[in-house]
Structure formats: C-alpha cells, structure tokens
Design a protein around this motif. Structure first.
Motif, short mmCIF file in Angstrom:
data_model
loop_
_atom_site.label_atom_id
_atom_site.label_comp_id
_atom_site.label_asym_id
_atom_site.label_seq_id
_atom_site.Cartn_x
_atom_site.Cartn_y
_atom_site.Cartn_z
N MET B 1 28.69 41.57 34.80
CA MET B 1 29.90 40.75 34.74
C MET B 1 30.58 40.91 33.38
O MET B 1 29.99 40.65 32.34
N PHE B 2 31.85 41.32 33.44
CA PHE B 2 32.62 41.48 32.21
C PHE B 2 33.97 40.80 32.42
O PHE B 2 34.44 40.69 33.56
N PRO B 3 34.65 40.41 31.35
CA PRO B 3 36.00 39.88 31.50
C PRO B 3 36.90 40.95 32.13
O PRO B 3 36.84 42.12 31.71
N LEU B 26 32.46 49.89 32.38
CA LEU B 26 32.23 48.64 33.12
C LEU B 26 31.45 48.90 34.42
O LEU B 26 31.72 48.30 35.46
N ASP B 112 40.99 42.34 38.42
CA ASP B 112 39.99 41.66 39.24
C ASP B 112 40.13 42.00 40.71
O ASP B 112 39.40 41.48 41.54
N GLN B 147 27.79 43.28 23.71
CA GLN B 147 27.94 42.12 22.84
C GLN B 147 27.00 42.18 21.63
O GLN B 147 27.29 41.55 20.61
N GLU B 261 25.81 47.08 32.30
CA GLU B 261 25.36 45.81 31.74
C GLU B 261 24.40 46.03 30.57
O GLU B 261 24.22 45.12 29.74
N ILE B 331 34.03 35.22 25.29
CA ILE B 331 33.75 36.15 26.40
C ILE B 331 33.13 35.39 27.58
O ILE B 331 33.45 35.68 28.74
N ARG B 334 35.95 33.71 29.41
CA ARG B 334 36.79 34.68 30.11
C ARG B 334 36.05 35.30 31.30
O ARG B 334 36.66 35.62 32.33
N THR B 335 34.75 35.52 31.16
CA THR B 335 33.98 36.12 32.26
C THR B 335 33.88 35.14 33.42
O THR B 335 33.98 35.53 34.59
#
Lengths: 337, 337, 337
Positions: B1-3, B26, B112, B147, B261, B331, B334-335
């Motif tokens: 899961m990413f923004p 991603l 998205d 991150q 990830e 983050i 936003r995620t």
C-alpha cells in the motif's frame, strides 16, 4: 524448539577481536564481544532505537555503540548513553544472555524465560590444557538441523564410507565392530573396539605403528556437545581398558549448536598426540580432520536437502542407529519439558 | 500500500536510450521508453498475447514491439499491429501510466484507478538548471522499504556515525545541534545549524575555508522526493538566514520510489558549487556523495534485514526522530485515504 | 499434476557413466544408472535408512551403494545388503520406475500407482539411425513449466523475431505463411510452407542453394516429445508433398519433460543432412541450433517470470496459437483422466 535452561557453545575465545562477533544461536541473532577483564557479553543483536544490528557498531569501553545514531550499551544490555539526549528511557535496553569462557570455549546460557540465570557450570574440556596434546579448532556452518550432526557423530560406522581416504579404513571392519551403547537421562556413551585391524591413512601418517593395531572409538554425547576419544596402539601392546594407555590419541571436542531449526554451527577442536620422532606429522592430522568434517558436511547437507524433497518418507533403522536414537529421545524429553 | 494519485520518480531522462528500460515501480513492472519528440511512455511490461515482458522487445517508430511474436504497441498501450493478422481485438492493449520529463527527471503518475489523469504538475528541481552548480546523478537499488530511506534523510544526525570519513564530522556536534522541525499535511522541513563547527573532510577538500565554519542542513521532505540543502560559510562571514548566502553549497535531490513493499529505488542528484580557485575538486564531492549513499544503503539494508529477524520488536524513540515521525504520519494518512 | 501412465524422456544413453546420474522428473528425484547388459535402472533417489540421496553413492555390480552407511540396492529398488547386519527388513527398498533405452533415448514410465507396468513401447526416433543424417544432442534446463516449451515449438512463427540471426529469416513471411493444423486425441500436426522465400542464414551456410527456396516446417507433437522436420529445396525443384524429397533437412527430436510444476528438462537432438560438397558446414548447423535453443530459453524464462509477476492477467489469443492450444487441451484431458 530446543532444550532450554542449559549452556550452548557460542564460539571460541580466539574469535573475539576488537570487532563485534555476530552469530545466530537457537534462532536468536546475538552479538558477542569481550566485556571486562576476562568476561564476554552476549546481547540481542538489535539496537532498541531503530533495530540496526549492534554488530554493525563498534566496541567502546567494554560496551558496544550502535553504528547508526551512537547509542551505547553495556554488557548487561542496558543503554547507558543516547548522544544529544539527557534522559535515557527505562525501556532502552536489549536482552542479555549469561555467558562465560571456559577452556577456550564461549558458553552461552539459554533459559526458558528472560533473565533466567545458570544453575550449573559449563562443562570442562580438559584436553585443551593437557600438555600431552596440541589442538586446533574449526568452525563449520551447516545448512542442516543440529541433530543430524549428532546422528553422524554418534555413529562412527560411516567413516569407512565417507572418510575412506583419511580416518576411515576398511568399511566392513567398521560396520561389524562390536559396539556397546549405554546412556542415562542426559548422556549417551558408545564404545567400539576394532582389535587387530589395519590402521587408516591418518593414523599411519601420524604414528609409526609396526603393523596391525588395536583401535578404539569412545563417544560421549551430552546435550550441548560431544567428546570423542579415538586412537590406536600396536596390536596387543596395551589393554584398551586402561584409561592411561599410550599410542596415538585423537580427542575431539564437538560443540553442535542450533543456528535455526534448519541450520547449525559446528565448533570443533582436535587434540592429538604428536609422536616424538615425527612431531611435524601432527599438522597432517589437523588437515585431515578438517577434510573429514568437510566430507561430513557435504553428505549431511545432501541428506537434509533430500529429507525435505521426500518430506514424510519413512526411515528404516539399522544396527548402527542405537546411540543416535537414544540421543534423540533424550532431546525429545528435554524439549517437551 | 502506497499513497496514490501522485507523481513518483521513475528515473532520469538520460537513462532512456534506444533500448527499453525495465523497472518495477510501486509493485508494478513497467517498461519506459521515449515516445514522440520529448515524450516518454510508461507501459505495463507485459505483452497481452503470451505475457512476455515488452522490455525484451525493440523500440519501433515511437512504439514498442514484442520480441516473441512481433505485436506492436503505441505509447498509449494500444496494440496497433499483429503480424500476419488483419483484425486487432479491442482487448489487445496494456495499461499505460501518465509520464513526463521535467528538469531531467522522469515522473510517473500512479492513480487510484485505471485511466486516472494527473491533477497537478510534477515538482520542479531548480538546482538542475542553476548555472551556479554542476550536478551528477546516481541510481541505487535498496533491499529495504522506502520509508527507511526517508527516515535516514530526515535525520542527518546519523552522518557523524555513518559518514565519519566524508561529510560527517564530529558526531557529538551533530547529535547536539539545535534543530527545528515544521510540517504541513504534505511536507516536513527540518533545519539544523552547527555554528562555529569544524568542517568535515568533503567540505575542506572542496572549498578553501579559513578555519571553523557556520554549517547548515535544510531538509525538505515531500511525498515523492526530498530536497536537502547543506553547506557552510566561514564562521561569522554571512547570516545563515540569508537565502542568497555564499560559501560551499550542496543541493541534493532525492527521489525515493517504492519498487515493492520491501525494496526501493533511490534516484539522486547532487548539485554542488565549485570554488573558482579549485574547480577540479568538485569531482571529489561527487565521489564522496556516492560513497556516502553507499554507506547509507549498507546500514539501512542491515536495519531492514534485522527488522524482519526481530519482527514485532518494539522501538524506542529518541530526540532525532521528530522529522521522520512526522513524515511517516503524513504517508499513513495519505495511504489510508 | 502431469499426465501419467506414459513414457517420459529421462535423458540420453551417453549420459550414463560410471557415476550415478541424479535428476528430478515429474517432481520425483530419481537416480539413473546402467544395470545389466543394456539395461538402465531408475530408482527413487533416497536411501531408505537415513534419506541420503543414493546418487551420492557408488555403482557396484549393477546396483548402487549408499555413500553414508553402505546399503546396497539392486535395479529393482530392493536393498540386498546392509553391512554389518544379517537380516534385511522387507521394507528396506525404494521405488523403481520402469525404464528402457531406445534409439539412444532413456525413456522412463510414470504410472498412476506404484508398480504400474508399461502398456506400450516407447517411441522410435528413426532419425537417430538414418544414415542420411548426422546428429548431435543437448540438454537444457528451464526455469519454466514444460507446456511453455510446447507452445514455443508448436508455433514456429516466432523464429523471425527470436532467431533472426540463424534459422529465422524474414519475420513477416513467417507470420503470414499458410499453416494447416490437424490433431487427434494424442497428437497435433502443424505444417507450414514458405514457398519462394529467402533462405535463412543457417540454411545458406549449410547448403549451396541457388537463390530462393521452397521451405517447410512439419511439427509433430506427442504427449512426451515432438519431432520437427524442417528444410528447404531450391524453388520449384521438387514437390513439398513428396516425403522422399531432397534438399537440406533438419530433423529435430525434442524431449520435453517436467522437472517440477515450474521447471523443465529439454532434451534435444538435431539430425541434419550434410551437403557432399561442403560436409564441414554441418558443425555450424549444430552450433546455431544450440544458439537457437538458448535464445528460446531466455525468452521463455522471461515469459514465465513475468507470468508470475502478473498472475491472473488475461491473455489474448492470436492466429499462431492454434497448434499450441490444441496440445494444451490434449494434456488437460489426459491430466484430468
């Protein structure tokens, strides 16, 4: 799952230098370093701040300093300095494992709960200080569970097949040698005599035997190591029942420690008697010992690889398995406890 | 899961040659290639016929042709030729991601939902065209989540420990430097001044400082990249509050993009000011910058390896974590959105 | 899951030496060795005692002896000697697979239950003993499921894209060649003619064609192998319907055997006709054949790697897929049976 509340071998004293030593024991990554005069510290290998391995840091005044942000830990696992910050939170610490050095071996205590203290001394390895012997050491990493190494060491009938060029000798003589197995709840003893047998290559290189020899193998299994006394005298020269008998001696120390459920450390020393007339030949004994243990590693790793390929396949016991099977039962009982 | 619904760095313009560029962004394998005059196309890296990576094919007239059976795709992902077949099925297409090149950086939009179009311009990187600076670039692959790289860049207190030989300098001075942290819902700013401090090795090699320096670090974190402005002037020579101040400047662009990830791309440029009397020394700045980022990679990959070893272990926050923790919260919000 | 009750290729006769041959077929690790005069034995590669691979042992009098404790097995999988032990337990045996050598190919029968015996002969490969041809062999390991190799061999339209430098030729001519596909419940036949076409590099190197050629590709898929007859004559010189036609011949044998669900063995031979005036050029044919199969391996492994990346992504069929799709249906029916 491994037996707890006991000492395990974590390495040799000579492995401790001015750099931290990283090693995984019983599934737990630890960092090992000298702490205090003759002391040794074994800490969880993780800075409590952002989880960098402490073993990436530096030794500093008997403690260890993280290589990322400089947090300093003492040998008890307590953080004693956070650079740029006055207050040190109480939870700023990592687990520490009791450890001592005895007879050149680093012993580490793994209890069944955090903070459990040892209730006994670690074993002595008298051969390491016996003036009759010289000894050398080795550290072998195994991609196999540690009990497969026990099986191998408790069953020296394999030496004829696996080590034919060094310590083996005639395979049939090994397989047919009279063997006695005895045990109690913590140990197994296997004794095999091969009287009037042809000495193997390593023996004749090391010692001027006249011809046939009376050869012995005495294997003592304990929960955290084995000691194996092998050797030979000229045939009929001395009783194999005499504990002070002469001839060519090889006294092996075998520290077998789980790294994980599927991999192991094998810490060995070989203490052998050099013959006064050919003292240089002792080097050959160490070379061939190292070669022998490498041969074992190859076949045991193949064995384990194959056990996973054939997961659940039945195994047929044969006569040589008695000692190994008793050791497995002892560990099963202790692990369940 | 990413923004999502934002630009990410996909690479540098100079990486685009007459061969397709394969990269996973991603978690999505994509192929990147020049399409049209100044354009760039980013397609799902999969032929819709038998799933061979399009990046194994060849560039052909602004499109890309599969290397197995010759299907040709344009920059929108539509198959426009199936050799030997007249009709092209409507479903013969692959996903395309909006992409532009700005200031030498390839930016890729991840929405998205399929077909989502960008609702903003990608960021400018003014240092890339500032005549005061020269710049060089690097691409580093990380076996660690992205991150952890943010954490590293937002906390320059580590440079004394990790980069002691280059840009570090005295570790205690770094850890004790006054630091201000500010943030809004999309960015974090960390400013640290080290007045009257000893310049580190890279600085003295690049610039003829007279002695002590007033040194600054200004870190600007955004959701898809960081810009870090560091440098120094002779002590007291100019105010660190003057945005037009002189002295030695290093302006870093840091495009940190998730590969998966658990792995990341780190696209960096370093724009530095050469001193007119020793212009050749600027090469040393780039060499030491590359060495610095390699030192970071080693420790961050060790950190991540260890985090998996000690999955679930708690972490203790210290004073230097303020900026990194705010970025993580941005983050996370936003995620979740 | 693979079709059972059929022969699979296990290797070539020339691979059998004085050492055991270890190979995994259909997910089962086996050891292959000569047993008896012209016989071959294929046993489960596991000693029944402690699971060491029998392939780590030695061949001994038509049987195989375990390298750990010396247990000896005959070609039927029965243990016939346990050194140092008189009684041999009845369960001391391992599975044996029926196997024969025919036309230099080792065929192994995999039944749907232990002990199932073959109900047919393995296929003949007449090209191996046809005096018109010389042949060479190769063994290629694939990190890809075996049906992807079938797909490749049943669709020779790819040769223009993948093998442009050797057997390919003009890609468009290949993609547009008239193709007929026929099949029954156990086989598929694909025939393609490319009349008056330019011969590819391998052909002109091997044979003194005068100019354009009439070229053919005849692919015969069977459940356990393919035979592919390709070649060319000078344009108009002979009918491609004449089975005895001359010209340049390449007769490929393609034994495609699953190693596991995700990896494969590709055992190939190429039987080609040397031209009497330039017999040495045949070596080039073999070199380029091997290069061709290596090019296939690269793209098929990339294809499979990508199929896992894009698990579940739909695939669009095109005109060249007819033969491959029929073969897949045959295997699906047989696997379900």
């Amino acid at each position: 799952m491994f037996p707890l509340n006991q000492w395990y071998v974590g390495g040799f004293a000579h492995e401790l230098t001015d750099k931290p030593l990283a090693r995984t024991l019983l599934g737990r990554p630890v960092v090992i370093f000298r702490s205090g005069d003759d002391g040794v510290a074994v800490l969880e290998d993780r800075c409590c701040h952002r989880s960098v391995p402490l073993s990436c840091g530096i030794l500093d005044g008997g403690g260890i300093r993280c290589g990322y942000h400089g947090l300093l830990y003492d040998g008890s696992g307590a953080c004693i300095e956070i650079p740029g910050q006055v207050k040190i939170p109480g939870k700023a610490r990592v687990a520490a494992y009791p450890a001592v050095i005895r007879d050149e071996v680093i012993w580490v205590w793994f209890g069944d709960a955090s903070g459990t203290q040892p209730h006994c001394e670690p074993p002595a390895i008298p051969a390491h200080s016996n003036p009759r012997y010289q000894h050398k050491t080795g550290v072998v990493h195994y991609r196999a569970p540690y009990q497969l190494i026990h099986d191998n060491l408790l069953d020296l009938s394999h030496v004829g097949y696996v080590h034919g060029k060094t310590i083996g000798g005639n395979a049939k003589v090994h397989m047919e040698a009279p063997t006695t197995v005895s045990s109690d709840e913590n140990s197994v003893r296997v004794v095999r005599w091969m009287k009037a047998s042809t000495p193997p290559a390593t023996y004749t290189a090391a010692w001027p035997f006249k011809g046939l020899v009376d050869r012995w193998q005495e294997i003592d299994f304990h929960l955290n190591h084995l000691q194996i006394f092998t050797g030979a005298v000229d045939v009929g020269a001395e009783s194999l029942e005499n504990p002070e008998r002469g001839g060519f001696h090889m006294r092996g120390f075998h520290g077998v420690t789980p790294e994980t459920e599927t991999s192991s450390h094998y810490f060995w020393t070989m203490s052998a008697s050099a013959h006064p007339e050919q003292p240089d030949n002792i080097d050959l004994v160490y070379q061939q010992t190292a070669q022998t243990f490498e041969e074992d590693r190859v076949i045991i790793e193949e064995q384990y690889r194959n056990m996973r390929q054939f997961a659940g396949a039945p195994q047929v016991d044969i006569h040589v398995d008695a000692g190994a099977n008793r050791a497995r039962r002892i560990i099963a009982v202790r692990t369940a406890a």
